[in-house]
Design a protein around this motif. Structure first.
Motif, short mmCIF file in Angstrom:
data_model
loop_
_atom_site.label_atom_id
_atom_site.label_comp_id
_atom_site.label_asym_id
_atom_site.label_seq_id
_atom_site.Cartn_x
_atom_site.Cartn_y
_atom_site.Cartn_z
N ARG A 203 0.82 -1.21 0.00
CA ARG A 203 0.00 0.00 0.00
C ARG A 203 0.86 1.26 0.00
O ARG A 203 0.62 2.19 -0.77
CB ARG A 203 -0.91 0.02 1.24
CG ARG A 203 -1.94 -1.11 1.25
CD ARG A 203 -2.86 -1.00 0.04
NE ARG A 203 -3.87 -2.03 0.01
CZ ARG A 203 -5.18 -1.76 0.06
NH1 ARG A 203 -5.61 -0.51 0.12
NH2 ARG A 203 -6.06 -2.74 0.00
N LYS A 206 2.23 2.91 -3.02
CA LYS A 206 1.25 3.53 -3.92
C LYS A 206 0.80 4.89 -3.40
O LYS A 206 0.06 5.61 -4.07
CB LYS A 206 0.02 2.63 -4.08
CG LYS A 206 0.29 1.31 -4.77
CD LYS A 206 -1.04 0.63 -5.13
CE LYS A 206 -0.81 -0.70 -5.83
NZ LYS A 206 -0.38 -1.76 -4.87
N VAL A 207 1.20 5.21 -2.17
CA VAL A 207 0.75 6.46 -1.55
C VAL A 207 1.78 7.55 -1.80
O VAL A 207 2.98 7.32 -1.64
CB VAL A 207 0.53 6.24 -0.03
CG1 VAL A 207 0.29 7.56 0.68
CG2 VAL A 207 -0.61 5.28 0.22
N ARG A 210 4.08 12.45 0.85
CA ARG A 210 3.69 13.48 1.81
C ARG A 210 2.42 13.12 2.59
O ARG A 210 2.14 13.69 3.65
CB ARG A 210 3.51 14.83 1.09
CG ARG A 210 2.21 14.99 0.40
CD ARG A 210 2.09 16.10 -0.60
NE ARG A 210 1.01 15.75 -1.50
CZ ARG A 210 -0.28 15.91 -1.22
NH1 ARG A 210 -0.65 16.45 -0.08
NH2 ARG A 210 -1.21 15.53 -2.08
N MET A 211 1.64 12.14 2.10
CA MET A 211 0.37 11.83 2.76
C MET A 211 0.55 11.23 4.16
O MET A 211 -0.31 11.39 5.03
CB MET A 211 -0.46 10.86 1.91
CG MET A 211 -0.97 11.45 0.61
SD MET A 211 -1.70 13.10 0.82
CE MET A 211 -3.07 12.71 1.91
N ILE A 212 1.65 10.52 4.39
CA ILE A 212 1.84 9.93 5.71
C ILE A 212 1.95 11.02 6.77
O ILE A 212 1.30 10.96 7.81
CB ILE A 212 3.07 8.98 5.73
CG1 ILE A 212 2.90 7.89 4.66
CG2 ILE A 212 3.26 8.36 7.10
CD1 ILE A 212 4.12 7.00 4.48
N ALA B 143 -5.88 7.88 1.44
CA ALA B 143 -4.50 8.32 1.24
C ALA B 143 -3.98 7.92 -0.14
O ALA B 143 -3.14 8.60 -0.72
CB ALA B 143 -3.59 7.77 2.33
N LEU B 144 -4.50 6.82 -0.68
CA LEU B 144 -4.10 6.39 -2.03
C LEU B 144 -4.51 7.41 -3.09
O LEU B 144 -3.96 7.44 -4.18
CB LEU B 144 -4.72 5.03 -2.36
CG LEU B 144 -4.20 3.83 -1.55
CD1 LEU B 144 -5.16 2.66 -1.64
CD2 LEU B 144 -2.82 3.42 -2.08
N LEU B 148 -7.61 12.45 2.69
CA LEU B 148 -7.74 11.83 4.01
C LEU B 148 -9.22 11.75 4.36
O LEU B 148 -10.00 12.58 3.88
CB LEU B 148 -7.01 12.65 5.08
CG LEU B 148 -5.49 12.68 5.00
CD1 LEU B 148 -4.91 13.64 6.03
CD2 LEU B 148 -4.92 11.27 5.21
N LEU B 170 -3.62 5.27 7.93
CA LEU B 170 -2.23 5.28 7.50
C LEU B 170 -1.90 4.11 6.58
O LEU B 170 -1.14 4.24 5.63
CB LEU B 170 -1.31 5.24 8.71
CG LEU B 170 -1.23 6.54 9.53
CD1 LEU B 170 -0.65 6.28 10.90
CD2 LEU B 170 -0.40 7.57 8.78
N THR B 171 -2.46 2.94 6.89
CA THR B 171 -2.09 1.77 6.09
C THR B 171 -2.99 1.60 4.88
O THR B 171 -2.61 0.95 3.92
CB THR B 171 -2.19 0.47 6.92
OG1 THR B 171 -3.57 0.18 7.18
CG2 THR B 171 -1.44 0.59 8.24
N THR B 172 -4.19 2.13 4.91
CA THR B 172 -5.25 1.92 3.90
C THR B 172 -5.66 0.45 3.77
O THR B 172 -6.46 0.11 2.89
CB THR B 172 -4.88 2.48 2.50
OG1 THR B 172 -3.97 1.59 1.84
CG2 THR B 172 -4.29 3.88 2.58
N LEU B 173 -5.14 -0.41 4.65
CA LEU B 173 -5.49 -1.84 4.57
C LEU B 173 -6.88 -2.09 5.13
O LEU B 173 -7.30 -1.47 6.09
CB LEU B 173 -4.46 -2.68 5.35
CG LEU B 173 -3.06 -2.77 4.73
CD1 LEU B 173 -2.07 -3.35 5.73
CD2 LEU B 173 -3.10 -3.61 3.45
N TRP B 261 -2.96 5.23 -8.79
CA TRP B 261 -1.65 4.58 -8.75
C TRP B 261 -1.41 3.71 -9.97
O TRP B 261 -0.34 3.12 -10.10
CB TRP B 261 -1.48 3.79 -7.46
CG TRP B 261 -2.60 2.82 -7.21
CD1 TRP B 261 -2.66 1.52 -7.57
CD2 TRP B 261 -3.84 3.12 -6.56
NE1 TRP B 261 -3.85 0.97 -7.19
CE2 TRP B 261 -4.59 1.93 -6.57
CE3 TRP B 261 -4.38 4.28 -5.99
CZ2 TRP B 261 -5.87 1.87 -6.02
CZ3 TRP B 261 -5.64 4.20 -5.45
CH2 TRP B 261 -6.37 3.01 -5.46
#
Lengths: 263, 263, 263
Positions: A203, A206-207, A210-212, B143-144, B148, B170-173, B261
């Motif tokens: 994941r 693919k992000v 800066r998004m984190i 975030a992908l 947000l 944060l993980t988008t999982l 992506w």
């Protein structure tokens, strides 16, 4: 790193692995370790490709908490140096490290494979994610030393809620890895963290980088750890450490390995 | 309802069932759906007999989150319309819907039987209770897209605590249904929500109608979602949506079905 | 104790055991019970050796909540005594008891082996730890009476988070012992609390007595239950109790054992 307390690895450009590497001292947190962790995080932040910081440790101990020898020296007996402006510097530096872990614009993952004690629980709790193997054991024994996990608690309360942070502090009893997951101190229990790292990278790569940081900043404002909380953590720890016998207990443990309750 | 995005059913006078009914668009949230949900809630509030609002959806998708076509049009590229006063209207309308779900003086129950994505997680989290079948899958992929879940998070943090809201963001999982229950995003996992509805009605029909609103108001003050939180959610979402490439990613997905992506 | 509502036992100098002992009245909370619990806590605080306060009850009922007879008398019908300055005194005394349980410088452990209802959930939630056997059943039926668990909720939200406190209040449905543990209302489910007490003592007897109070004070500031929250709890409960029919429902239950919904 400069002080040799951690090793830094980068097999994958997207991952910076920080390995606590002073097992003979139980990976205790002192000013050298704090400086090395900051330096490692500097490296992660300078790399545009880096998305994930993994904090791990081989062997039986993840982190035994604050270094007793340094802490005993840092907090001289109240009678000797009352009002010393340096007092509390270690507490402040440790809180700053925990805050940095929560704010660094990289996903942070603690990989626990052994004992996590006192300040070590803070390192884990300040990471975005915590993986543990069955060997993970988490405890806050500070009260046995006449201390409290002052810097740990704001971050632990945010992660686990009030109940578990409170009962760990008050009882000083350890949580098993299973209990840590059930109570939200750890996120995943499995024999190996590698599959989780791969899942995360599938994941994170693919992000947009800066998004984190954007996400962590936005989240943090929903449950802020304020400057007032920090000030109180540092002040209270210094106050407790100045109580009669506390520094002596730390010094004796550092010198002789005897616990305060072994009179 | 007026825009045909939902169907409203009332087999039992105590229950108003709102069924998201635009599967061909993944039940995405746009101004039409928001208007229809408000209209349905108006109906529930006008009925003295109604105690329970059930929000469900047949098929594989509960809700795919914000409608990309409308969002791309709503947030023009920063260079085109900087300072457009209309910017953020959709974010504000969505936040207002979530707030209404938490405040409406009826018990609200989300019945999940498929995918719940992005803003859809907000719809579920804003309900008082969430039932899920094994088919429930919950994720925050914002975030992908360079976004947000700004409006979702205040309600999600209140429901699950900081940790799970943070790791999902944060993980988008995705979380499985079981994980959603373990982490407090859902309240019950079973093949069928009907027994839960019956159990709820066995109590709610004995409760004076006004008590549900009283309870929600009292509870809400113990963990308020403030006007400042709302303002920040709307502003931040608009700011993120104005970043280079974000609107283009949404527009391309709406037109061609390609993800950002997939360059 | 003075009013005979509890028995106090001290087999071990480190443990003060408070046993709710008015089973014929369901161990309901009235001014006598509140006074006796304060007196017992006074004893615990006066003993330097005491580290642990255990609150338990033999038999099928831990605590049935507020005493209906006293509450009906305390909250006269609005038409009779509007503005009576005494109104709300019981609510205030109950909130004060819960606050004291959270602040007393001893570890407090509720041992549940039966039904815990309404205000009884407050007694448990205000303790530092909650043990339950399989017979534990926890519920907040206040809404069925036209009331809300106003004093319970600030402490319950702190322990379980918003979601569970909210769903218990809104649905009035009971939690089983297993559910109570899964949702953080109880900490441990086992047939017997004695091993937990032994585990706790193995640590607490090594801790300097003053640390328990220090820890509770520091923790409390991380999630304060404010004077404003207290004021609101007392005011709201008095307001709800003054609504038409509420006092009559309590009085009828006290006199005839009929519930308000049995018209």
């Amino acid at each position: 790193m400069s002080h040799g307390t951690v090793r830094v690895g980068r097999q994958d450009p997207a991952v910076l692995r920080i390995t606590l590497s002073r097992p003979e001292r139980g990976n205790t947190v002192d000013s050298a370790l704090i400086a090395d962790l900051h330096e490692a995080l500097d490296g992660a932040e300078k790399s545009d490709a880096c998305r994930l910081v993994v904090l791990d440790s081989p062997g039986q101990v993840f982190c035994n908490g604050l270094d007793m020898a340094e802490s005993a020296a840092e907090f001289p007996a109240a009678s000797d140096h009352d009002g010393d402006p340096g007092r509390g510097a270690a507490g402040s530096a440790f809180f700053g490290l925990l805050r940095r872990l929560t704010e660094t614009p990289r996903l942070t993952l603690a990989c626990v494979d052994g004992r996590v004690t006192g300040g070590g629980v803070g390192l884990a709790a300040a990471c975005d994610l915590v993986h543990t193997t069955e060997r993970g054991v988490f405890s806050l024994p500070e009260a046995l030393w006449g201390l409290l996990p002052c810097s740990v608690l704001p971050f632990l309360v945010r992660r686990t809620g009030f109940r578990t942070a409170g009962s760990m502090t008050l009882t000083t009893l350890p949580l098993t890895a299973r209990e840590a997951v059930d109570r939200g101190l750890a996120d995943e229990l499995s024999p190996d963290a590698a599959p989780l790292v791969r899942r995360l990278l599938s994941r994170l790569t693919k992000v947009d980088a800066r998004m984190i940081g954007e996400a962590k900043q936005y989240l943090s404002a929903l449950h802020p750890v304020t400057a007032e909380t920090e000030r109180r953590a540092v002040t209270e720890f210094a106050r407790l450490a100045a109580a009669p016998g506390v520094r002596e207990g730390m010094a004796r443990f550092a010198a002789e390995g005897r616990y305060p309750w072994e009179r």
